[in-house]
Scaffold this motif. Structure first.
Motif, PDB file in Angstrom:
ATOM      1  N   GLN A   1     -10.309 -25.104 -46.355  1.00 21.43           N
ATOM      2  CA  GLN A   1     -10.156 -26.123 -47.395  1.00 21.43           C
ATOM      3  C   GLN A   1      -9.681 -25.500 -48.707  1.00 21.43           C
ATOM      4  OE1 GLN A   1     -10.204 -29.350 -47.514  1.00 21.43           O
ATOM      5  NE2 GLN A   1     -10.071 -29.506 -49.729  1.00 21.43           N
ATOM      6  N   ARG A   2     -10.263 -24.383 -49.096  1.00 22.34           N
ATOM      7  CA  ARG A   2      -9.866 -23.727 -50.354  1.00 22.34           C
ATOM      8  C   ARG A   2      -8.425 -23.227 -50.270  1.00 22.34           C
ATOM      9  NH1 ARG A   2     -15.101 -21.582 -49.610  1.00 22.34           N
ATOM     10  NH2 ARG A   2     -14.308 -19.495 -49.076  1.00 22.34           N
ATOM     11  N   CYS A   3      -8.088 -22.658 -49.128  1.00 25.36           N
ATOM     12  CA  CYS A   3      -6.718 -22.164 -48.954  1.00 25.36           C
ATOM     13  C   CYS A   3      -5.717 -23.313 -48.954  1.00 25.36           C
ATOM     14  CB  CYS A   3      -6.605 -21.368 -47.659  1.00 25.36           C
ATOM     15  SG  CYS A   3      -7.496 -19.801 -47.667  1.00 25.36           S
TER      16      CYS A   3
ATOM     17  N   LEU B   1       1.036 -24.542 -54.469  1.00 23.09           N
ATOM     18  CA  LEU B   1       2.029 -23.455 -54.390  1.00 23.09           C
ATOM     19  C   LEU B   1       1.595 -22.272 -55.231  1.00 23.09           C
ATOM     20  CD1 LEU B   1       5.390 -25.484 -54.478  1.00 23.09           C
ATOM     21  CD2 LEU B   1       4.005 -24.808 -52.516  1.00 23.09           C
ATOM     22  N   ASP B   2       0.281 -22.082 -55.312  1.00 27.79           N
ATOM     23  CA  ASP B   2      -0.308 -20.941 -56.017  1.00 27.79           C
ATOM     24  C   ASP B   2      -0.888 -20.015 -54.963  1.00 27.79           C
ATOM     25  OD1 ASP B   2      -1.700 -19.089 -57.472  1.00 27.79           O
ATOM     26  OD2 ASP B   2      -2.676 -20.542 -58.796  1.00 27.79           O
ATOM     27  N   PHE B   3      -0.125 -18.999 -54.596  1.00 34.14           N
ATOM     28  CA  PHE B   3      -0.497 -18.153 -53.461  1.00 34.14           C
ATOM     29  C   PHE B   3      -1.601 -17.160 -53.792  1.00 34.14           C
ATOM     30  CE2 PHE B   3       3.957 -19.492 -53.042  1.00 34.14           C
ATOM     31  CZ  PHE B   3       3.799 -20.325 -51.947  1.00 34.14           C
ATOM     32  N   SER B   4      -1.960 -17.090 -55.064  1.00 28.61           N
ATOM     33  CA  SER B   4      -3.098 -16.252 -55.418  1.00 28.61           C
ATOM     34  C   SER B   4      -4.393 -16.845 -54.863  1.00 28.61           C
ATOM     35  CB  SER B   4      -3.206 -16.110 -56.940  1.00 28.61           C
ATOM     36  OG  SER B   4      -3.587 -17.327 -57.557  1.00 28.61           O
TER      37      SER B   4
ATOM     38  N   GLU C   1      -6.699 -14.571 -52.523  1.00 25.90           N
ATOM     39  CA  GLU C   1      -8.001 -14.120 -53.011  1.00 25.90           C
ATOM     40  C   GLU C   1      -9.124 -14.607 -52.100  1.00 25.90           C
ATOM     41  OE1 GLU C   1      -8.239 -15.612 -56.954  1.00 25.90           O
ATOM     42  OE2 GLU C   1      -6.713 -14.232 -57.744  1.00 25.90           O
ATOM     43  N   ASN C   2      -9.032 -15.853 -51.651  1.00 25.29           N
ATOM     44  CA  ASN C   2     -10.092 -16.398 -50.811  1.00 25.29           C
ATOM     45  C   ASN C   2     -10.152 -15.719 -49.453  1.00 25.29           C
ATOM     46  OD1 ASN C   2     -11.700 -18.969 -51.816  1.00 25.29           O
ATOM     47  ND2 ASN C   2      -9.682 -19.024 -52.780  1.00 25.29           N
ATOM     48  N   ILE C   3      -9.011 -15.491 -48.836  1.00 22.72           N
ATOM     49  CA  ILE C   3      -8.996 -14.815 -47.537  1.00 22.72           C
ATOM     50  C   ILE C   3      -9.461 -13.374 -47.690  1.00 22.72           C
ATOM     51  CG2 ILE C   3      -7.528 -14.029 -45.637  1.00 22.72           C
ATOM     52  CD1 ILE C   3      -5.741 -16.513 -46.263  1.00 22.72           C
TER      53      ILE C   3
END
Length: 860
Positions: free
Chosen positions: A680-682, A689-692, A696-698
């Protein structure tokens, strides 16, 4: 059953990325094919300029654009992601002029153009290869070579001319002699958006001016005394009582004895210099504005396009601007009318390319109308979605600052020819209608496709073709049309039906430093052509900085060659020079880092990290829209995550990928709940379109939850082989593989190589992971399971206590007391920590040798 890893290679190595590229090529993984069941998603790829080697800022920027393409593919879209290069404009001309040591105007034009093309072809090889090795999934490279363009190709330039012809007949183009920004070194007009500013050391000269028919004099302070010859007006602020009695009077300029009026005007700053100032032709844009307000038309000017002063300067004629200034200052001293000179810093407008100070020179140029459309441009800009939203302020500020129409003609050679022919009889300009233009025409050397003058009917056989070219942004500002197959430039579509169906373009990804140019001009052109926004989405990235905050660029000497991360140290001797890394360029960003860390004993650098590590680092170094400080230490640290992922996958490859069991073990239920929150967070981050956010979550989930806690909890259970515990082992193995597949898919847009390699090794050897769909959350809850934190705290407490006592992590524990919330984990906790008994009640306060922390207690 033996438990040997299916993945044999012990470490992930950067050179493995080349094998993945070969797989993508062989299988045409990113080939574009029209599919009516999938929505098209069209990316207006920024065509990279190829006058030199690609630098790290380029590599990182384009890798993040590739993440957009990969994300939308895995969301079920049919993505058009063109490969392309920009080859027009000043940079290549300046480079060739410097290489040859002479101006283009001293050469045969055709010969000069051929040299430019050769230089561009050599540089393009480097740029394209960096794009491929950085993992860009352009259709061009993987099965759709037709989806490719160069901005100097006849097809592209033909489309530029088409749009010009349409604008001409819609009365959007006009010719006029106006004061323009002029770069002396480049020898051409440049737009406001191509101007940068710097602080230069200068002198503020205080000069005595005599009041006409009076003994009174005034002192005027200026940093441009050489412009006294062109002084047309002297102004003071209406509130400045020191000069109010001079209103309506005249003053006489020193040396040149020219009578000029004195008038009040709010542009004068009472706090600057002496509070009274010259208005000349032309010192800056405010001079242009004020002279227009006072209806002073066609003032005498003295600065010529070559940087010398003309006859208006009198005895100083033929001197350069600097020489004229020095000579005039010396003469003012001799006459005793230079009262004072003090050092000061002056804000100087400079050319974005040559860094030469800009002069304002009246030139006859072609203009495109824009001022009368600003309100409409604001409306259509509001119809586009900006990522991040805050980036739109850059465009808004520029729209509010515009004060003149766009000068689109340039006195250069390497650009798109302006398709105008001047009648030999009446000298009127003749422009073909769009349907009369059947190909790209070089007006300076070819006859017009139109045979008779539209003004007098004379034959155009002997007409004079326009020698000027378009501003390079006039070409670049139709790139979104090209991406949408305008003019059937990529493939045939009946009556351009594909373009009509798919325009506006899906997205414009670009850096923030060219919002005033590329983005703005594209919006203007789209408004003129279609009265619509050019894009649905606009994605604005920050800049790539060195570790100390400086913008990374070749001109400032802090640029890093990305090939040092993409090529091994030992490469074949016959490797083209354009593909050989600049070995020491990395040291420009390593001054304050442990340089020795990146060197072996023989002086070779340990920098062949591969594209995945560079891509991941670019995401972990800052949120979307912010500037990224690129650090070797950070790159090295993030490469360890790539290694960690490989090691996790190798461990999981020991076990068969089991089907989902009838019931999941409680620990496995917990981790799948945690995984769902991660998905969900990803998903939310990808949607922005913010790949940070997904990175960061992964990173944190894999490194801090999945690997140290879940895998360690279920490791012994996963190895079980007896039938009595078959379901427990199956549950663990199923979850290991299920989680790994989800992690690989979530990471695939960001680190496409290692995810592809693991996925094919374990799951589908003939299908690309990039042809799969991204995981979707089940619960739509992003918060971490409350049991997770308690579990982490317990495990950390036990590990630290054993370590502090010098014990092995497998050392036995007699008793462990845990809160009720962790009751379901007790079977796996006992195996993990070698615990005799686990309690969910508080220990007896009289019990000896109990170690407490928070809600936990242990006894050896």
């Amino acid at each position: 059953m033996g438990f040997k890893p299916k993945i044999k290679q012990k470490r992930w190595k950067g050179r493995k990325e080349r094998d993945i590229i070969d797989f993508w090529v062989r299988n045409e993984v990113f080939k574009y094919q029209i599919d009516l069941d999938k929505p098209n998603y069209i990316i207006d790829t920024p065509p990279p300029y190829v006058s030199g080697r690609a630098h790290l800022g380029f590599a990182v920027h384009y890798a993040q654009i590739d993440m957009i393409a990969r994300y939308y593919r895995m969301m079920g879209h049919n993505v058009i992601f063109p490969g392309c290069t920009d080859r027009n404009g000043l940079p290549i001309e300046v480079k060739v002029e410097q290489k040859l040591g002479k101006s283009m105007h001293e050469m045969d034009r055709e010969e000069f153009l051929q040299i430019c093309r050769k230089e561009l072809d050599e540089a393009e090889e480097n740029t394209i290869q960096v794009m491929k090795w950085m993992g860009l999934s352009c259709n061009t490279f993987y099965g759709s070579p037709e989806i490719y363009y160069q901005t100097d190709s006849p097809q592209y330039r033909y489309n530029t001319q088409r749009t010009f012809c349409r604008a001409w007949y819609e009365d959007l183009i006009f010719s006029d002699s106006r004061p323009n920004n002029w770069c002396i070194d480049c020898g051409t007009t440049i737009a406001d958006a191509e101007i940068e500013y710097r602080r230069d050391h200068s002198h503020l000269h205080q000069i005595k001016f005599q009041i006409e028919a009076s003994d009174e004099s005034i002192i005027i302070a200026t940093t441009r005394p050489e412009l006294i010859a062109t002084c047309e007006l002297v102004i003071y602020h209406p509130s400045d009582t020191r000069y109010s009695h001079l209103e309506g009077k005249n003053t006489i300029t020193p040396i040149f004895n020219k009578v000029v009026p004195i008038r009040k005007h709010t542009e004068a700053d009472p706090e600057y210099g002496t509070g009274i100032m010259m208005i000349c032709a032309y010192g800056d844009k405010s001079d242009v504005k004020i002279l227009r307000e006072f209806n002073i038309v066609n003032p005498q000017t003295m600065i010529e396009p070559n940087g010398q002063v003309n006859e208006v300067a009198g005895k100083y004629q033929g001197l350069t601007i600097k020489e004229a200034q020095e000579a005039i200052v010396e003469d003012l001293k001799k006459e005793g009318i230079l009262i004072d000179s003090e050092e000061t810093l002056r804000r100087v407008p400079i050319c974005w390319r040559s860094k030469t100070p800009i002069e304002i020179i009246a030139m006859n140029e072609y203009y495109m109308k824009q001022l009368e459309m600003i309100d409409d441009l604001k409306i259509i800009s509001d119809q586009m979605e900006f990522y991040p939203r805050s980036s739109k302020i850059i465009l808004d500020n520029w729209l509010n600052a515009l004060n003149m129409d766009w000068a689109i003609s340039r006195r250069r050679f390497y650009g798109t020819s302006i398709p105008i022919w001047y009648c030999s009889k009446c000298n009127s300009p003749n422009v073909p209608k769009e349907n009369e233009l059947d190909r790209y025409y070089e007006a300076w050397k070819e006859n017009s496709p139109v045979t008779t003058c539209s003004h007098c009917g004379n034959s155009l056989e002997s007409a004079i073709g326009e020698a000027r070219t378009f501003d390079t942004w006039f070409d670049s500002s139709i790139s979104e049309l090209i991406a949408c197959n305008f003019g059937n430039i990529f493939f045939e579509s009946e009556k351009e039906k594909f373009f009509e169906t798919n325009f506006p373009c899906s997205i414009r990804p670009q850096a923030k430093d060219i919002v005033r140019t590329w983005l703005y001009y594209t919006i203007l052109r789209s408004y003129h052509l279609f009265k619509s926004p050019p894009f649905k989405q606009v994605w604005i990235s920050g800049l790539i900085l060195d570790p100390y905050g400086g913008k990374m660029s070749k001109s400032t000497g802090n640029s890093v060659d990305p090939l040092i991360f993409l090529q091994p140290w030992d490469i074949p001797e016959d490797t083209p020079e354009t593909l050989k890394p600049e070995r020491n360029s990395w040291k420009t960003i390593a001054e304050k880092e442990t340089t020795a860390k990146f060197l072996s004993k023989n002086g070779k650098s340990h920098l062949y990290y591969g594209a995945d590590s560079v891509r991941l680092t670019s995401c972990l170094q800052g949120s979307h829209g912010s500037d990224i400080r690129f650090s070797l230490s950070k790159l090295d640290g993030n490469a360890k995550f790539i290694t960690k992922l490989w090691n996790i996958a190798r461990f999981i490859s020991c076990f068969p990928a089991e089907a989902s069991p009838e019931s999941l073990f409680p620990t496995d239920q917990w981790i799948l709940t945690s995984l769902d929150a991660l998905v969900q967070r990803c998903s939310a981050g990808y949607a922005q379109l913010d790949f940070s956010i997904p990175s960061e979550n992964i990173y944190n989930w894999v490194w801090n939850i999945f690997a140290p806690h879940y895998i360690e909890l279920i490791k012994s259970r996963a190895y079980r082989q007896d039938e009595t515990t078959r379901n427990e082992a199956q549950s663990a193995r199923y979850c290991l593989h299920h989680i790994l597949q989800n992690i690989l898919k979530l990471l695939a847009p960001i680190t496409p190589f290692i995810t592809e390699s693991i996925y094919q090794s374990l799951y589908k050897p003939t299908k690309s992971i990039h042809q799969e769909l991204l995981p979707k959350p089940i619960q739509n809850k992003s918060d971490e399971d409350p049991r997770t934190l308690e579990l982490i705290k317990l495990n950390s407490f036990i590990w630290k206590t054993k370590k502090d006592r010098g014990l092995s992590l497998k050392a036995p524990l007699k008793k462990v007391y845990v809160p009720k919330i962790l009751e379901e984990f007790i079977p796996d906790l006992r195996e993990m920590h070698n615990i005799e008994t686990v309690f969910t009640i508080k220990p007896d306060t009289n019990e000896e040798d109990i170690i407490y922390k928070d809600s936990f207690a242990i006894r050896f």
